[in-house]
Design a protein around this motif. Structure first.
Motif, PDB file in Angstrom:
ATOM      1  N   GLU A  31      23.708 -17.565  -3.946  1.00 44.62           N
ATOM      2  CA  GLU A  31      23.627 -18.911  -3.363  1.00 44.62           C
ATOM      3  C   GLU A  31      23.685 -19.977  -4.442  1.00 44.62           C
ATOM      4  O   GLU A  31      24.331 -21.015  -4.262  1.00 44.62           O
ATOM      5  N   CYS A  32      23.031 -19.724  -5.586  1.00 47.85           N
ATOM      6  CA  CYS A  32      23.111 -20.673  -6.700  1.00 47.85           C
ATOM      7  C   CYS A  32      24.541 -20.739  -7.250  1.00 47.85           C
ATOM      8  O   CYS A  32      25.052 -21.813  -7.542  1.00 47.85           O
ATOM      9  N   VAL A  33      25.179 -19.575  -7.387  1.00 48.54           N
ATOM     10  CA  VAL A  33      26.557 -19.542  -7.873  1.00 48.54           C
ATOM     11  C   VAL A  33      27.445 -20.365  -6.952  1.00 48.54           C
ATOM     12  O   VAL A  33      28.260 -21.173  -7.405  1.00 48.54           O
ATOM     13  N   LEU A  38      21.838 -23.511 -11.379  1.00 47.10           N
ATOM     14  CA  LEU A  38      21.251 -22.533 -12.289  1.00 47.10           C
ATOM     15  C   LEU A  38      19.966 -21.980 -11.701  1.00 47.10           C
ATOM     16  O   LEU A  38      19.346 -22.617 -10.859  1.00 47.10           O
ATOM     17  N   TRP A  39      19.543 -20.799 -12.152  1.00 46.52           N
ATOM     18  CA  TRP A  39      18.309 -20.190 -11.693  1.00 46.52           C
ATOM     19  C   TRP A  39      17.526 -19.717 -12.914  1.00 46.52           C
ATOM     20  O   TRP A  39      18.054 -19.617 -14.009  1.00 46.52           O
ATOM     21  N   ASP A  55      10.630 -18.750  -7.411  1.00 42.79           N
ATOM     22  CA  ASP A  55       9.989 -20.035  -7.127  1.00 42.79           C
ATOM     23  C   ASP A  55      10.011 -20.984  -8.315  1.00 42.79           C
ATOM     24  O   ASP A  55       9.814 -22.186  -8.140  1.00 42.79           O
ATOM     25  N   SER A  56      10.242 -20.484  -9.524  1.00 39.68           N
ATOM     26  CA  SER A  56      10.378 -21.358 -10.690  1.00 39.68           C
ATOM     27  C   SER A  56      11.776 -21.952 -10.800  1.00 39.68           C
ATOM     28  O   SER A  56      12.014 -22.829 -11.617  1.00 39.68           O
ATOM     29  N   SER A  57      12.697 -21.462  -9.993  1.00 34.81           N
ATOM     30  CA  SER A  57      14.060 -21.977  -9.958  1.00 34.81           C
ATOM     31  C   SER A  57      14.129 -23.190  -9.045  1.00 34.81           C
ATOM     32  O   SER A  57      13.355 -23.288  -8.085  1.00 34.81           O
ATOM     33  N   ALA A  62      14.882 -16.989  -2.952  1.00 33.22           N
ATOM     34  CA  ALA A  62      14.129 -15.824  -2.463  1.00 33.22           C
ATOM     35  C   ALA A  62      13.103 -16.265  -1.422  1.00 33.22           C
ATOM     36  O   ALA A  62      12.962 -15.639  -0.367  1.00 33.22           O
ATOM     37  N   ARG A  63      12.384 -17.347  -1.682  1.00 31.06           N
ATOM     38  CA  ARG A  63      11.405 -17.875  -0.717  1.00 31.06           C
ATOM     39  C   ARG A  63      12.107 -18.359   0.554  1.00 31.06           C
ATOM     40  O   ARG A  63      11.629 -18.102   1.674  1.00 31.06           O
ATOM     41  N   LEU A  64      13.231 -19.039   0.404  1.00 34.43           N
ATOM     42  CA  LEU A  64      13.971 -19.506   1.584  1.00 34.43           C
ATOM     43  C   LEU A  64      14.422 -18.334   2.447  1.00 34.43           C
ATOM     44  O   LEU A  64      14.403 -18.415   3.682  1.00 34.43           O
TER      45      LEU A  64
END
Length: 93
Positions: A31-33, A38-39, A55-57, A62-64
């Motif tokens: 999804e970021c790509v 960036l993650w 969650d630090s991204s 992952a949380r979504l």
């Protein structure tokens, strides 16, 4: 599989084996790509195998995924890390 852990009520959702080091090589947050973002770190859903950022991204994919699917248990998809987390129970496994 993740071993029995006192307090987690979602272990029945765990359907996949923990990833190997080879599985983790070259992994990305799709999804970021797709959005050019960036993650920081990657997590894998232990129910369906979805790979998302932590969650630090900035985008917390992952949380979504947990919020949309109800799949509560994730595992680290980072090299040399072997731990899992239950979002719903807020519990390190």
């Amino acid at each position: 599989m993740i071993g029995a852990v006192t307090g987690c009520t979602h272990l029945d959702q765990v359907a996949l084996e923990l990833p190997t080091e080879a599985d983790k090589r070259g992994a990305v947050c799709p999804e970021c790509v797709a959005m050019g973002a960036l993650w920081v770190h990657l997590r894998m859903c232990c129910t369906c195998g979805h790979i998302g950022c932590c969650d630090s991204s900035p985008n917390r994919h992952a949380r979504l995924h947990w919020e949309a699917s109800g799949h509560a248990v994730i595992t680290s998809f980072e090299p040399r890390e072997r731990w899992s987390w239950c979002f719903a129970d807020n519990l390190l496994l």
